[in-house]
Design a protein around this motif. Structure first.
Motif, short mmCIF file in Angstrom:
data_model
loop_
_atom_site.label_atom_id
_atom_site.label_comp_id
_atom_site.label_asym_id
_atom_site.label_seq_id
_atom_site.Cartn_x
_atom_site.Cartn_y
_atom_site.Cartn_z
N GLY A 1 -101.76 -57.40 -26.52
CA GLY A 1 -102.33 -57.09 -25.22
C GLY A 1 -101.74 -57.78 -24.03
O GLY A 1 -102.19 -57.56 -22.91
N LEU A 2 -100.71 -58.65 -24.22
CA LEU A 2 -100.12 -59.33 -23.07
C LEU A 2 -99.21 -58.35 -22.32
O LEU A 2 -98.29 -57.77 -22.90
N ALA A 3 -99.45 -58.17 -21.03
CA ALA A 3 -98.64 -57.26 -20.22
C ALA A 3 -97.21 -57.76 -20.15
O ALA A 3 -96.94 -58.96 -20.22
N GLU A 4 -96.27 -56.84 -19.99
CA GLU A 4 -94.85 -57.20 -19.90
C GLU A 4 -94.55 -58.06 -18.68
O GLU A 4 -93.62 -58.86 -18.69
N GLY A 5 -95.29 -57.90 -17.65
CA GLY A 5 -95.04 -58.63 -16.41
C GLY A 5 -96.10 -58.25 -15.41
O GLY A 5 -97.15 -57.71 -15.78
N PRO A 6 -95.85 -58.53 -14.15
CA PRO A 6 -94.63 -59.09 -13.58
C PRO A 6 -94.57 -60.61 -13.73
O PRO A 6 -95.55 -61.24 -14.13
N ALA A 7 -93.41 -61.14 -13.40
CA ALA A 7 -93.16 -62.56 -13.58
C ALA A 7 -94.21 -63.40 -12.86
O ALA A 7 -94.63 -63.09 -11.75
N ASN A 8 -94.62 -64.46 -13.50
CA ASN A 8 -95.47 -65.50 -12.91
C ASN A 8 -96.91 -65.07 -12.65
O ASN A 8 -97.64 -65.81 -11.99
N HIS A 9 -97.32 -63.92 -13.16
CA HIS A 9 -98.69 -63.47 -12.92
C HIS A 9 -99.36 -63.19 -14.26
O HIS A 9 -98.91 -62.34 -15.02
N PHE A 10 -100.43 -63.91 -14.53
CA PHE A 10 -101.06 -63.89 -15.85
C PHE A 10 -102.42 -63.22 -15.77
O PHE A 10 -103.31 -63.67 -15.04
N ASP A 11 -102.58 -62.13 -16.51
CA ASP A 11 -103.85 -61.42 -16.59
C ASP A 11 -104.34 -61.48 -18.04
O ASP A 11 -103.85 -60.74 -18.89
N PRO A 12 -105.31 -62.35 -18.34
CA PRO A 12 -105.73 -62.55 -19.74
C PRO A 12 -106.77 -61.54 -20.23
O PRO A 12 -107.17 -61.60 -21.39
#
Length: 545
Positions: A527-538
């Protein structure tokens, strides 16, 4: 459909706007997914549009162990400025909108937004949202947050992102669930400035005070922070009152801080950690063959800016800057510094990940290593034997290696670099002492931005606060204003093409490569999104264990 929706429909139908470009513009203007799908279908470009990342067959329950480098200071959404603090805050807090992996915007605390003209933006807020302490979320919270972030008396890291675009006191409460932003100047891509691409723009409760976040239970996100230790990490529990009942899947999340990336890599290999949302290439390369780990790669707009002071000799002559640019073997840089996990740069700010880039840069030839050209340009500029210069930069990721490669690349042209690699804190400095803005030549780590304008405004416009090259070009500034002031896609495309050509020709900074985003998870986490860089949506993480 309204006038702007019809304009997009015509652009797509005439094949002047790609499907990807349409989705980007539609999300920026707050066009809902049903309307966007209907327009694409009408143009013969149908297909599903996912509002959340695919997660496979998720199951509920379990815990994820997330690793990140230690924040530089006490975590607070208003003042944080590095990855550790950013990741911590994004687990509990939310933005008006959040970027998807393809850089389109997903509605979060705002359900829609629109602009009658590019300097006035109205956001309709989500109803039924609760703060972690049980209080209702309203427009008062958004107004308070934005005034806090733009108050010159507050040490907010967001001030630099909003400078020249949105000022203190210029947000209006229309009703309990509607706000209007009155901008200092037209800015077609304004929603990106209230998304995670402006990472300080997390919405906070009315009357929030600096330091409150560290106490816990501050936010509207899918996880509630239940514990926080500045040196070691934080713990989070599922928010039972989260507004999107699909999420989260996990019951708990444990975030651990580390002093360096190499230690994180070892703990990922050993199985102690199973999510590394921001993995630098130098450390992640060793994990490529580890059977219990997955490496997720995606394009990004992150790059290194190799700037030269255009207001001082010898770099006040564009021929000299062009000569420096002609010395670099860009494919070799991508291979040596990133192990191939990057894309070639061409000395302009239009990254391949931006939909406007393909057409805007179509007429610009890719710059290649050419020592004969470099020597000819230097001779025409009055430097037939080259010159010495100091390259000052930071001890950060691949940048010291980049400096060494630059020293080797420029030497055959007669340009002799003396390297001065400083600790990151010393290089960027504070207040009136910020060496990176004063040195004749330097390298800067520029993080990913959601749209070209967001990256260009501080770094390359005449009044940019981070214009390390001290570059001023009236034609570039006019084109930049045109790009931001028009909703017409062809006008924007022409402005972007002018900007890219000017920047490529004048070379205030060498943009040699764009960095791919790397994320690492254990095979038991999905379930971890590919991106975008530096942005974390758990929200979408799930555990198979």
């Amino acid at each position: 459909m309204d006038d702007y929706e019809y304009h997009l429909f015509e652009e797509v139908r005439a094949r002047r706007l790609s499907r990807r470009g349409f989705l980007r513009r539609a999300s920026v203007l707050g066009l809902g997914l049903p309307a966007a799908s209907a327009i694409l279908s009408a143009c013969g470009q149908g297909g599903g549009i996912n509002s959340v990342p695919a997660v496979g067959p998720p199951r509920r329950g379990g815990t994820a162990n997330v690793a990140i480098t230690r924040p530089a200071s006490l975590v607070d959404p208003v003042t944080l400025y590095n990855q550790g603090g950013q990741t911590t805050a994004q687990i509990a807090g939310e933005y008006l909108c959040f970027p998807r992996a393809d850089y389109t915007l997903d509605p979060r605390l705002a359900v829609s937004w629109s602009a009658k003209r590019p300097d006035t933006w109205t956001f309709v807020l989500r109803q039924g949202v609760k703060w972690h302490d049980g209080k209702p979320f309203t427009a008062d919270d958004v107004v308070y947050t934005m005034n806090l972030l733009t108050d010159p008396k507050v040490n907010s890291s967001a001030l630099s992102a909003f400078k020249g675009i949105f000022s203190h006191g210029n947000i209006e409460k229309v009703d309990d669930h509607t706000v209007t932003f009155h901008l200092d100047q037209p800015f077609v891509d304004f929603p990106y400035l209230v998304s995670a691409f402006n990472f300080n723009a997390i919405i906070l409760p009315k009357n929030y005070q600096i330091g409150d976040f560290a106490k816990g239970r501050v936010g509207t996100g899918a996880f509630v922070m239940t514990g926080y230790q500045p040196e070691t990490g934080a713990t989070f529990a599922r928010n039972p009152d989260y507004w999107d009942k699909r999420y989260p899947y996990l019951d708990n999340l444990r975030l651990t801080y580390y002093a360096d990336d190499s230690t994180i890599a070892l703990n990922m290999q050993g199985g102690r950690e199973n999510v590394w949302p921001i993995a630098p290439h130098q450390s992640a390369q060793a994990l490529q063959e580890t059977p219990n780990l997955k490496i997720i790669k995606s394009p990004s707009s992150e790059y290194r800016g190799f700037h030269m002071r255009t207001d001082q000799a010898p770099f006040d002559n564009p021929l000299v800057r062009q000569a420096v640019a002609a010395c670099f073997d860009r494919p070799a840089l991508v291979q040596a510094l990133l192990g191939g996990d990057g894309e070639l740069g061409n000395d302009h700010s239009f990254a391949p990940v931006f939909p406007v880039s393909k057409q805007a840069i179509a007429q610009i030839p890719q710059r290649k290593q050419d020592y004969a050209l470099a020597k000819s340009l230097l001779a025409r500029a009055g430097h037939p034997n080259g010159f010495p210069v100091t390259l000052t930069t930071e001890q950060y990721l691949e940048i010291p290696q980049y400096a060494v490669l630059a020293q080797q690349a420029l030497k055959p042209a007669g340009i002799n670099l003396q390297l001065n690699v400083q600790q990151q804190s010393a290089y960027y400095g504070t207040g009136n002492s910020q060496p990176w803005l004063e040195v004749p030549m330097g390298i800067v780590d520029w993080g990913a931005r959601g749209v070209p304008s967001q990256a260009i405004l501080p770094a390359y416009t005449s009044g940019g606060i981070w214009n390390a090259a001290h570059w001023k070009d009236p034609g570039f500034d006019r084109a930049f204003a045109d790009l931001n002031a028009s909703l017409d896609e062809q006008t924007r495309l022409k402005a972007a093409a002018r900007m890219a050509a000017i920047q490529h020709d004048q070379v205030p900074a060498i943009i040699g490569y764009w960095i791919k985003n790397l994320r690492v998870t254990g095979v038991s986490i999905g379930g971890l999104a590919e991106g975008p860089a530096n942005h974390f949506d758990p929200r979408t993480l799930w555990s198979a264990v």
